[in-house]
Design a protein around this motif. Sequence first.
Motif, mmCIF file in Angstrom:
data_model
loop_
_atom_site.group_PDB
_atom_site.id
_atom_site.type_symbol
_atom_site.label_atom_id
_atom_site.label_comp_id
_atom_site.label_asym_id
_atom_site.label_seq_id
_atom_site.Cartn_x
_atom_site.Cartn_y
_atom_site.Cartn_z
ATOM 1 N N ALA A 199 0.936 -1.258 0.000
ATOM 2 C CA ALA A 199 -0.019 0.081 0.130
ATOM 3 C C ALA A 199 1.044 1.340 -0.125
ATOM 4 O O ALA A 199 1.783 1.374 0.727
ATOM 5 N N LEU A 200 0.585 2.029 -0.495
ATOM 6 C CA LEU A 200 1.295 3.250 -0.827
ATOM 7 C C LEU A 200 0.636 4.726 -0.252
ATOM 8 O O LEU A 200 -0.543 4.953 -0.622
ATOM 9 N N SER A 201 1.429 5.533 0.169
ATOM 10 C CA SER A 201 0.942 6.928 0.915
ATOM 11 C C SER A 201 0.993 7.735 -0.534
ATOM 12 O O SER A 201 1.467 7.486 -1.557
ATOM 13 N N THR A 202 0.389 8.871 -0.290
ATOM 14 C CA THR A 202 0.477 9.925 -1.334
ATOM 15 C C THR A 202 1.889 10.156 -1.715
ATOM 16 O O THR A 202 1.970 10.278 -3.174
ATOM 17 N N ASN A 203 2.576 10.381 -0.949
ATOM 18 C CA ASN A 203 4.046 10.589 -1.117
ATOM 19 C C ASN A 203 4.846 9.628 -1.945
ATOM 20 O O ASN A 203 5.484 9.743 -2.960
ATOM 21 N N GLN A 204 4.434 8.279 -1.684
ATOM 22 C CA GLN A 204 5.100 7.158 -2.390
ATOM 23 C C GLN A 204 4.460 7.052 -3.660
ATOM 24 O O GLN A 204 5.241 6.810 -4.572
ATOM 25 N N ILE A 205 3.162 7.325 -3.823
ATOM 26 C CA ILE A 205 2.571 7.336 -5.103
ATOM 27 C C ILE A 205 3.248 8.421 -6.072
ATOM 28 O O ILE A 205 3.617 8.242 -7.063
ATOM 29 N N LEU A 206 3.641 9.372 -5.509
ATOM 30 C CA LEU A 206 4.220 10.761 -6.248
ATOM 31 C C LEU A 206 5.907 10.464 -6.308
ATOM 32 O O LEU A 206 6.589 11.099 -6.776
ATOM 33 N N GLU A 207 6.429 9.349 -5.868
ATOM 34 C CA GLU A 207 7.743 8.996 -5.800
ATOM 35 C C GLU A 207 8.413 10.133 -5.309
ATOM 36 O O GLU A 207 9.734 10.382 -5.818
ATOM 37 N N LYS A 208 8.145 10.602 -4.309
ATOM 38 C CA LYS A 208 8.868 11.878 -3.769
ATOM 39 C C LYS A 208 10.162 11.341 -2.954
ATOM 40 O O LYS A 208 11.366 12.172 -2.916
ATOM 41 N N ASP A 209 10.149 10.081 -2.639
ATOM 42 C CA ASP A 209 11.462 9.738 -2.080
ATOM 43 C C ASP A 209 11.910 8.530 -2.993
ATOM 44 O O ASP A 209 11.530 7.579 -3.227
ATOM 45 N N PRO A 210 13.199 8.899 -3.559
ATOM 46 C CA PRO A 210 13.742 7.791 -4.644
ATOM 47 C C PRO A 210 14.255 6.639 -4.152
ATOM 48 O O PRO A 210 14.068 5.541 -4.805
ATOM 49 N N VAL A 211 14.598 6.493 -2.796
ATOM 50 C CA VAL A 211 14.953 5.417 -2.592
ATOM 51 C C VAL A 211 13.741 4.279 -2.308
ATOM 52 O O VAL A 211 13.866 3.183 -2.462
ATOM 53 N N GLN A 212 12.579 5.032 -1.715
ATOM 54 C CA GLN A 212 11.468 3.934 -1.640
ATOM 55 C C GLN A 212 10.978 3.785 -2.964
ATOM 56 O O GLN A 212 10.256 2.776 -3.155
ATOM 57 N N ALA A 213 10.919 4.741 -3.914
ATOM 58 C CA ALA A 213 10.333 4.504 -5.067
ATOM 59 C C ALA A 213 11.325 3.181 -5.869
ATOM 60 O O ALA A 213 10.517 2.335 -6.225
ATOM 61 N N ALA A 214 12.631 3.171 -5.647
ATOM 62 C CA ALA A 214 13.333 2.042 -6.366
ATOM 63 C C ALA A 214 12.855 0.747 -5.647
ATOM 64 O O ALA A 214 12.676 -0.230 -6.261
ATOM 65 N N LEU A 215 12.667 0.923 -4.217
ATOM 66 C CA LEU A 215 12.421 -0.543 -3.536
ATOM 67 C C LEU A 215 11.054 -0.834 -3.936
ATOM 68 O O LEU A 215 10.900 -2.129 -4.181
ATOM 69 N N VAL A 216 10.023 0.015 -4.112
ATOM 70 C CA VAL A 216 8.734 -0.380 -4.499
ATOM 71 C C VAL A 216 8.833 -1.056 -5.739
ATOM 72 O O VAL A 216 8.335 -2.104 -5.913
ATOM 73 N N ALA A 217 9.391 -0.424 -6.781
ATOM 74 C CA ALA A 217 9.465 -0.947 -8.165
ATOM 75 C C ALA A 217 9.921 -2.401 -8.108
ATOM 76 O O ALA A 217 9.889 -3.367 -8.716
ATOM 77 N N LYS A 218 11.202 -2.528 -7.156
ATOM 78 C CA LYS A 218 11.793 -3.890 -7.210
ATOM 79 C C LYS A 218 11.113 -5.002 -6.504
ATOM 80 O O LYS A 218 11.415 -6.143 -7.002
ATOM 81 N N GLU A 219 10.309 -4.619 -5.652
ATOM 82 C CA GLU A 219 10.006 -5.647 -4.657
ATOM 83 C C GLU A 219 8.504 -6.056 -4.665
ATOM 84 O O GLU A 219 8.218 -7.238 -4.589
ATOM 85 N N PHE A 220 7.770 -5.190 -5.505
ATOM 86 C CA PHE A 220 6.296 -5.221 -5.461
ATOM 87 C C PHE A 220 5.649 -5.080 -6.855
ATOM 88 O O PHE A 220 6.136 -4.571 -7.700
ATOM 89 N N ASN A 221 4.770 -6.001 -6.999
ATOM 90 C CA ASN A 221 4.110 -6.121 -8.444
ATOM 91 C C ASN A 221 2.544 -5.856 -8.373
ATOM 92 O O ASN A 221 1.800 -5.992 -9.132
ATOM 93 N N ALA A 222 2.068 -5.290 -7.101
ATOM 94 C CA ALA A 222 0.797 -5.155 -7.038
ATOM 95 C C ALA A 222 0.495 -3.903 -6.217
ATOM 96 O O ALA A 222 1.026 -3.910 -4.853
ATOM 97 N N LEU A 223 -0.196 -2.805 -6.626
ATOM 98 C CA LEU A 223 -0.109 -1.615 -5.722
ATOM 99 C C LEU A 223 -1.504 -1.225 -5.417
ATOM 100 O O LEU A 223 -2.467 -1.113 -6.238
ATOM 101 N N THR A 224 -1.541 -0.672 -4.203
ATOM 102 C CA THR A 224 -3.019 -0.092 -3.686
ATOM 103 C C THR A 224 -2.773 1.240 -3.063
ATOM 104 O O THR A 224 -1.520 1.593 -2.426
ATOM 105 N N ALA A 225 -3.582 1.988 -3.331
ATOM 106 C CA ALA A 225 -3.458 3.455 -2.643
ATOM 107 C C ALA A 225 -3.739 3.366 -1.169
ATOM 108 O O ALA A 225 -5.024 2.674 -0.930
ATOM 109 N N GLU A 226 -3.033 3.720 -0.227
ATOM 110 C CA GLU A 226 -3.394 3.230 1.118
ATOM 111 C C GLU A 226 -4.494 4.300 1.653
ATOM 112 O O GLU A 226 -5.645 3.851 2.344
ATOM 113 N N ASN A 227 -4.746 5.402 0.780
ATOM 114 C CA ASN A 227 -6.016 6.306 1.106
ATOM 115 C C ASN A 227 -6.566 6.815 -0.074
ATOM 116 O O ASN A 227 -7.629 7.320 0.083
#
Length: 365
Positions: A39-67
């Motif tokens: 599940a992604l927060s608003t900032n994660q959806i907008l890829e505000k933090d490049p480290v987290q953005a890379a982690l999400v792309a690498k590890e997960f293949n199903a995305l849900t908006a947390e809110n």
Amino acid sequence: MKLNRIVLLSAMLVTALANTTFAQSLRSAYDGAFLIGTALSTNQILEKDPVQAALVAKEFNALTAENDMKSSLLHPEEDVYKWEIADALYALAEKTNSKVHGHTLIWHSQLSRFFREKKTKEDMIAAMTKHINAVAGRYAGRTFSWDVVNEAVEGDGSLRKSVFLEVLGEDYLALAFKLAAAADPKAELYYNDYSMTGVEKREGVIRMVKKIQESGAKIDGIGMQGHWGLESPTLEEIETSILAYAALGVKVSITELDIDVLPNPRNVSGADISQSAQNTAALNPYVNGLPDEIKAAQAKRYKDIFALFLKHKSIISRVTVWGVNDGNSWKNNFPARGRTNYPLLFDRENKPKEAYYSILELRKK
Ligand code: G3I
């Protein structure tokens, strides 16, 4: 000739290295078993933090908006839609070759105010139709699955007295599924709820799903939110429930997984956010870090439940953890605000935890 061989060997080396790196991710390790979501927060959806953005792309293949896809955020007023963040989620999923799980169409909580003003059947049906057509219709063909109805059953198995139930009676359930199927015929349609291992609740959910099926509406799956603890529910309770839901002829997904390591205030269970407790030192013991034995216990718990999910991989289509790293988790604020919890697979620095390695280990060839 020599040059060609060098080029070929280099290409093979690059491929081998890429595969090695790729094998070190959850999404590749669980390929062929089930989707691994987050599940992604608003900032994660907008890829505000490049480290987290890379982690999400690498590890997960199903995305849900947390809110951001809940009605009060996406469709706050009858003629006002705020598509920006949801559009960004679909773009991110397409960029990272991931699926979108839409959360959620009909839910009593984080609900747009205008639904509460509908007092007649006709008005409520019109509001539901407009909402579902707009949201599911906008992303039709791009949504892997939807939580069509969220949290409609109480712990005792009765239907929750939401505004939808009050105005339309239980017909609102089948109506929601029929509207979603018409708006997005290809998406898988889910009923999603917490505390799904409780016996009375499970019987209530099964009764409700049977009625939805008897109405002729399409329902493809049941989402078991996994807001669980280190010991509760037991593996047996989880397995019994997975099998009981699957016996309805639907798929099962584990939709909101997190393993709470903090003491649980009395009388609080599941994810009913109307419950709350005072933050005390006794309820918040790990502000300076998690002791090794708790890290190990959590890793074992994750390993045990993922081993169970793998045993039933023919039934389970997706396992989604509810957040990227421990710092993001809603569990830091529920049921007591401002605690330091550690429920997820990555720590506050985005480093994989023992729990992460324990579930990766299960898929080592
Ligand atoms: O966005 C506002 C921000 O502007 C404001 O400053 C801040 C002050 O409290 O609040 C922010 O909104 C919060 C929102 O999360 C975004 O962070 C809300 O207060 C807070 O209540 C909300 O909590 C969410 C909760 O649903 C609300 O029902 C959690 O993040 C989210 O993880 C949680 O998710 C639910 C699932 O949708 C359904 N199943 C249970 C699960 C856990 O409760």
